[in-house]
Scaffold this active site. Structure first.
Site, PDB file in Angstrom:
ATOM      1  N   GLY A  27      35.346  31.716  50.449  1.00  0.00           N
ATOM      2  CA  GLY A  27      35.473  30.302  51.174  1.00  0.00           C
ATOM      3  C   GLY A  27      36.009  29.692  49.862  1.00  0.00           C
ATOM      4  N   GLU A  32      26.061  35.610  51.106  1.00  0.00           N
ATOM      5  CA  GLU A  32      25.019  34.412  50.730  1.00  0.00           C
ATOM      6  C   GLU A  32      23.669  34.369  51.666  1.00  0.00           C
ATOM      7  OE1 GLU A  32      27.975  32.608  54.542  1.00  0.00           O
ATOM      8  OE2 GLU A  32      29.533  32.257  52.421  1.00  0.00           O
ATOM      9  N   SER A  71      38.389  34.842  51.932  1.00  0.00           N
ATOM     10  CA  SER A  71      39.620  34.188  52.341  1.00  0.00           C
ATOM     11  C   SER A  71      40.566  35.125  52.700  1.00  0.00           C
ATOM     12  CB  SER A  71      39.708  33.343  51.161  1.00  0.00           C
ATOM     13  OG  SER A  71      39.209  32.797  50.151  1.00  0.00           O
ATOM     14  N   ASN A  95      33.020  36.077  61.274  1.00  0.00           N
ATOM     15  CA  ASN A  95      31.432  35.861  60.667  1.00  0.00           C
ATOM     16  C   ASN A  95      31.457  33.928  61.173  1.00  0.00           C
ATOM     17  OD1 ASN A  95      28.634  35.084  59.579  1.00  0.00           O
ATOM     18  ND2 ASN A  95      29.519  36.297  57.827  1.00  0.00           N
ATOM     19  N   GLU A 136      33.262  42.567  50.078  1.00  0.00           N
ATOM     20  CA  GLU A 136      33.501  41.164  50.422  1.00  0.00           C
ATOM     21  C   GLU A 136      33.659  40.885  48.465  1.00  0.00           C
ATOM     22  OE1 GLU A 136      33.170  39.275  54.611  1.00  0.00           O
ATOM     23  OE2 GLU A 136      31.731  38.618  53.320  1.00  0.00           O
ATOM     24  N   HIS A 150      24.965  39.661  54.320  1.00  0.00           N
ATOM     25  CA  HIS A 150      25.792  39.370  53.152  1.00  0.00           C
ATOM     26  C   HIS A 150      25.601  38.460  52.384  1.00  0.00           C
ATOM     27  CE1 HIS A 150      28.717  35.706  53.312  1.00  0.00           C
ATOM     28  NE2 HIS A 150      29.284  36.168  54.450  1.00  0.00           N
ATOM     29  N   LYS A 176      28.763  32.402  60.763  1.00  0.00           N
ATOM     30  CA  LYS A 176      28.269  31.304  59.671  1.00  0.00           C
ATOM     31  C   LYS A 176      27.601  30.245  60.439  1.00  0.00           C
ATOM     32  CE  LYS A 176      30.994  32.745  55.425  1.00  0.00           C
ATOM     33  NZ  LYS A 176      31.353  33.132  54.560  1.00  0.00           N
TER      34      LYS A 176
HETATM   35  P1  13P Z   1      35.482  33.353  54.407  1.00  0.00           P
HETATM   36  O1  13P Z   1      36.838  33.767  54.817  1.00  0.00           O
HETATM   37  O2  13P Z   1      35.634  31.558  53.907  1.00  0.00           O
HETATM   38  O3  13P Z   1      36.499  32.727  52.702  1.00  0.00           O
HETATM   39  O4  13P Z   1      34.255  33.683  54.543  1.00  0.00           O
HETATM   40  C1  13P Z   1      34.267  35.118  53.971  1.00  0.00           C
HETATM   41  C2  13P Z   1      33.482  35.663  54.457  1.00  0.00           C
HETATM   42  O5  13P Z   1      31.981  35.347  53.847  1.00  0.00           O
HETATM   43  C3  13P Z   1      32.910  36.596  56.007  1.00  0.00           C
HETATM   44  O6  13P Z   1      31.758  36.761  56.228  1.00  0.00           O
END
Ligand code: 13P
Length: 257
Positions: A177, A101, A217, A13, A171, A99, A15
């Site tokens: 992150g 976010e 992560s 992903n 997640e 997601h 982002k």
């Molecule tokens: P990270 O791997 O950067 O923690 O992000 C995970 C994520 O949100 C994947 O959709």
């Protein structure tokens, strides 16, 4: 256990990262590194502006392309939105939905995640539906309630046949992150719980056939321990998917397990 009955999927992903030239460079670097990988579906979920580039660069390879969201209406006055049909027409195969976010920063709710999932399925896309608890919810010991509710609401009205086209990404929001990965035991515990919810909602065969990813992560170092777990069928990778060698190491860990 039943790992051989379902597909391992490692999805990046990206982002809000990478311009078109940067996207091309990253995928060109990734292609030869993963060309021989067998038994793992490799997906790059990229920003809308990179979809055409990603599709062109990965054509004829074992890397699939996904989007990071789609709207639930087919068309109309929704400034700034992209429909599932628009993605499907381009040749996009996967789409990340719900997601954290999107839920946190853009007002996404379980109701809209459900509508988007239905729209994606109707367009022939394969949804990657994200669920996960906040740190506060874990501390209050309601992780299972939160996840059970999300599964029920996000998949409301979706048939077993359509559910089989969905991937669930677990997640935990506190692990995204932050560099704070869930332990393999924590990931397994919740992924197994998700599978039990799917069995309750559908049936054992459907639950056993659905891919459940861990995300948060996940990196080249911790991937193996996570994907070894019986109910962790792959990963949804943020930061580490932006570096071809790191993403490759995660893919290879899934291939070996
Ligand atoms: P990270 O791997 O950067 O923690 O992000 C995970 C994520 O949100 C994947 O959709």
């Amino acid at each position: 256990m039943n790992k051989n009955v379902r597909k391992a999927i490692i999805a990046g992903n990206w982002k809000m990262n990478k311009t078109r030239p940067e996207a091309k460079t990253l995928l060109e670097e990734l292609k030869p590194l993963v060309a021989d990988v067998k038994g793992v579906e490799i997906v790059a979920c990229v920003p809308f502006t990179n979809l055409e580039t990603a599709l062109a660069v990965t054509a004829g390879t074992n890397i699939k392309v996904g989007a990071e969201n789609c709207h639930f209406e087919k068309s109309g006055a929704f400034t700034g939105e992209i429909s599932a049909d628009m993605l499907a027409e381009m040749g996009v195969e996967y789409v990340v939905l719900g997601h954290s976010e999107r839920r946190q920063y853009f007002g996404e709710t379980d109701e809209t995640v459900n509508k988007r999932t239905k729209a994606a399925l109707a367009a022939g896309l394969k949804p990657i539906v994200c669920v996960g608890e906040l740190l506060w919810e874990r501390e209050c010991d309601i992780t299972e309630e939160v996840i059970a509710r999300q599964i029920k609401l996000d998949l409301f009205g979706i048939s077993a046949e359509d559910a089989k086209k969905c991937t669930i990404a677990y997640e935990p929001v506190w692990a995204i992150g932050t560099g704070k990965t869930a332990t393999a035991e924590q990931a397994e515990e919740v992924c197994a719980f998700i599978r039990a919810q799917l069995e309750k909602k559908y049936d054992k065969a459907t639950a056993d056939s659905m891919t459940i990813q861990y995300g948060g992560s996940m990196n080249a170092k911790n991937a193996e321990e996570l994907v070894k777990k019986p109910n962790v069928d792959g990963g949804l990778i943020g930061g580490a998917s932006l570096k071809a060698p790191d993403f490759t190491a995660i893919i290879k860990a899934a291939e070996a397990n």
